[in-house]
Scaffold this motif. Structure first.
Motif, mmCIF file in Angstrom:
data_model
loop_
_atom_site.group_PDB
_atom_site.id
_atom_site.type_symbol
_atom_site.label_atom_id
_atom_site.label_comp_id
_atom_site.label_asym_id
_atom_site.label_seq_id
_atom_site.Cartn_x
_atom_site.Cartn_y
_atom_site.Cartn_z
ATOM 1 N N THR A 1 -2.331 7.005 -2.273
ATOM 2 C CA THR A 1 -3.774 7.142 -2.007
ATOM 3 C C THR A 1 -3.842 7.806 -0.738
ATOM 4 O O THR A 1 -2.966 7.689 0.106
ATOM 5 N N LEU A 2 -4.778 8.562 -0.508
ATOM 6 C CA LEU A 2 -5.228 9.085 0.768
ATOM 7 C C LEU A 2 -5.715 8.027 1.730
ATOM 8 O O LEU A 2 -6.356 6.952 1.515
ATOM 9 N N VAL B 1 3.096 2.904 11.255
ATOM 10 C CA VAL B 1 3.375 1.470 11.157
ATOM 11 C C VAL B 1 3.258 1.201 9.574
ATOM 12 O O VAL B 1 2.291 1.466 8.793
ATOM 13 N N ILE B 2 4.196 0.246 9.488
ATOM 14 C CA ILE B 2 4.336 -0.602 8.110
ATOM 15 C C ILE B 2 4.176 -1.992 8.583
ATOM 16 O O ILE B 2 4.910 -2.303 9.543
ATOM 17 N N ASN C 1 -0.137 2.451 7.457
ATOM 18 C CA ASN C 1 -0.974 3.650 7.870
ATOM 19 C C ASN C 1 -0.338 5.104 7.912
ATOM 20 O O ASN C 1 -0.768 6.018 8.537
ATOM 21 N N THR C 2 0.772 5.185 7.117
ATOM 22 C CA THR C 2 1.703 6.313 7.130
ATOM 23 C C THR C 2 1.237 7.651 6.682
ATOM 24 O O THR C 2 1.666 8.596 7.067
ATOM 25 N N GLY C 3 -0.062 7.510 5.922
ATOM 26 C CA GLY C 3 -0.539 8.610 5.145
ATOM 27 C C GLY C 3 -1.152 9.549 6.429
ATOM 28 O O GLY C 3 -1.636 10.586 6.065
ATOM 29 N N LEU C 4 -1.442 8.770 7.712
ATOM 30 C CA LEU C 4 -1.973 9.625 8.614
ATOM 31 C C LEU C 4 -0.967 10.727 9.231
ATOM 32 O O LEU C 4 -1.367 11.541 9.741
ATOM 33 N N LYS D 1 0.824 -1.051 0.081
ATOM 34 C CA LYS D 1 0.000 0.052 -0.097
ATOM 35 C C LYS D 1 0.811 1.353 0.113
ATOM 36 O O LYS D 1 2.097 1.332 0.502
ATOM 37 N N HIS D 2 0.592 2.311 -0.734
ATOM 38 C CA HIS D 2 1.441 3.368 -1.084
ATOM 39 C C HIS D 2 0.535 4.653 -0.639
ATOM 40 O O HIS D 2 -0.524 5.021 -1.428
ATOM 41 N N GLN D 3 1.151 5.397 0.560
ATOM 42 C CA GLN D 3 0.082 6.588 0.792
ATOM 43 C C GLN D 3 1.085 7.968 0.845
ATOM 44 O O GLN D 3 0.446 8.900 0.811
ATOM 45 N N CYS D 4 2.432 7.732 0.897
ATOM 46 C CA CYS D 4 3.082 8.848 0.964
ATOM 47 C C CYS D 4 4.801 8.411 0.784
ATOM 48 O O CYS D 4 5.251 7.291 0.537
ATOM 49 N N PHE D 5 5.675 9.709 0.590
ATOM 50 C CA PHE D 5 7.095 9.451 0.445
ATOM 51 C C PHE D 5 7.738 8.532 1.751
ATOM 52 O O PHE D 5 8.594 7.766 1.465
#
Length: 255
Positions: free
Chosen positions: A169-170, A216-217, A198-201, A89-93
């Motif tokens: 993704t958001l 967390v990853i 859950n890194t995008g939080l 899953k990819h939410q951010c850098f």
């Protein structure tokens, strides 16, 4: 347990804004210094040297995020050390950095345009990342699979990271998973390791307004070896999205 998440990403203190600025200035300077130092390492040691430089750079950025931003990332599960596909899953850098920091020999399947980014793109190419030209359709996947098989034969593949959604993704957002992971698995026989995040939080999609906390990853159990190819993507999507939702809920996020 992750730090509680406040669903008000714009409400940073003045000091947190200052720390965001200092962090980006710091990592920009560090990238230049490590990048130029690394040229000599790559000239002497080739691809192994590039991997060493990448490990140094990524580790430094992860520590800088802790120093400036109070951002920590917890890695759960067992990071792979063998040749495999890591489907995340990819939410951010931030999740790119931590995921790459967690495995010993990372390489990415990435958009061809990213390979043109100064310094970072050059090193991505040197460590064996595989560019994808989406305009070529099925021919692109054939070329990628051939490149991967060639690297496997030379014993230099490592952990090949791919983002099945194809973009960031958001938090709480889902996009259809692309077929690439299943196609590459069928062509190479590589094991597929899912990763939930859950890194995008904590690190916004566009990289500004980073918040302190413990992201967390999590490395999940591998896709079953006997799973038919036409079931790989639904299985993968269910595993990654379900666990990512749980990790976000654990941090206090409500969609």
């Amino acid at each position: 347990m992750s730090a509680a998440f406040s669903p008000q990403p714009g409400r940073l203190t003045l000091w947190q804004y200052v720390q965001n600025v200092l962090f980006y200035l710091h990592i920009g300077l560090a990238t230049l210094i490590i990048g130029f130092w690394g040229l000599f390492v790559v000239l002497r040691r080739g691809e192994e040297g590039a991997n060493h430089v990448a490990s140094t750079w990524i580790g430094y950025l992860v520590r800088a995020a802790r120093w400036h931003l109070g951002l920590i990332c917890e890695v759960r599960g067992t990071p792979p050390t063998h040749d495999c596909i890591v489907a995340a899953k990819h939410q951010c850098f931030w999740d790119i950095l931590v995921l790459a920091h967690s495995v010993p020999r990372r390489a990415f399947i990435m958009k061809r345009e990213v390979m043109r980014v100064p310094i970072m793109g050059w090193y991505a190419k040197k460590v064996g990342s595989v560019p994808i030209d989406r305009s070529r359709g099925k021919d692109a996947m054939k070329a990628i699979s051939a490149r991967i098989r060639e690297r496997m034969q030379r014993g230099v593949l490592g952990q090949l990271i791919i983002y099945p959604e194809g973009t960031r993704t958001l938090p709480g957002q889902r996009k259809p998973y692309k077929h690439g992971v299943a196609t590459i698995r069928a062509a190479t026989g590589l094991e597929v390791i899912p990763v939930a995040v859950n890194t995008g939080l904590f690190w916004p999609r566009k990289g500004w307004g980073i918040r302190p906390g413990r992201a967390v990853i999590e490395f999940l159990p591998a896709v079953p070896a006997d799973l038919p190819s036409d079931r790989v993507i639904p299985w993968l999507e269910e595993a990654i999205e379900t666990r990512s939702d749980q990790l976000m809920a654990e941090a206090g996020f409500k969609a």
